[in-house]
Design a protein around this motif. Structure first.
Motif: not given
Length: 157
Positions: A25-26, A32-36, A70-82, A87-92
């Motif tokens: 689950h998300a 979630s594991s399905h997002a990998l 905020a240095l969150n490793p996982f973007k909400p709703g992400a579909h991959s690690l990339d 999303a992190l790179d988009a935050q200067p």
């Protein structure tokens, strides 16, 4: 309440968020594991957490906390690690903190995912995929997490 905040390390926050990755689950951090993707799962399984990277992640997390970033490793709703890394790179501010500690966003996200899998295995047992029974966690990362339980803010109960 302030006392609780001061006791919560940045890595503990990551570890707690990471605890939920293997579930289907998300969760609050949005992955979630399905997002990998299959490639993500292979990369996480093959990745070995090292002392130098662990030290960099810990330093970047402390720096981000001190700066209120905020240095969150996982973007909400992400579909991959990339996607999470992008999303992190988009935050200067987040990108700059990671870069100043010698990390790429992808390395930070991958290390976080590998840590999560190892923490889940240490806490709740052997992680196997439902299809094929293959290991989802690198055994070296399980040993690493066991060695660093206190620093990760993970209890051994």
């Amino acid at each position: 309440m302030n006392r609780m905040k001061s006791r919560t390390s940045p890595l503990k926050g990551i570890a707690l968020a990471l605890l939920l990755l293997p579930f289907s689950h998300a969760f609050g951090q949005g992955i979630s594991s399905h997002a990998l993707t299959p490639a993500d799962k292979t990369a996480v399984r093959q990745y070995v957490i090292t002392e130098p990277v662990f030290d960099k992640v810990r330093a970047a997390s402390k720096d981000a906390q001190a700066k209120g970033v905020a240095l969150n490793p996982f973007k909400p709703g992400a579909h991959s690690l990339d996607e999470s890394a992008a999303a992190l790179d988009a935050q200067p501010a987040a990108h700059d903190i990671l870069k100043s500690h010698g990390l790429t966003s992808h390395e930070y996200v991958l290390t976080s995912a590998a840590t999560l899998g190892a923490v889940m295995t240490v806490k709740y047992g052997n992680a196997k995929s439902k299809s094929g029974g293959d290991e989802l966690v690198n055994p070296a990362n399980i040993a690493f997490v066991q060695k660093h339980m206190n620093e990760l803010g993970v209890d051994d109960n």
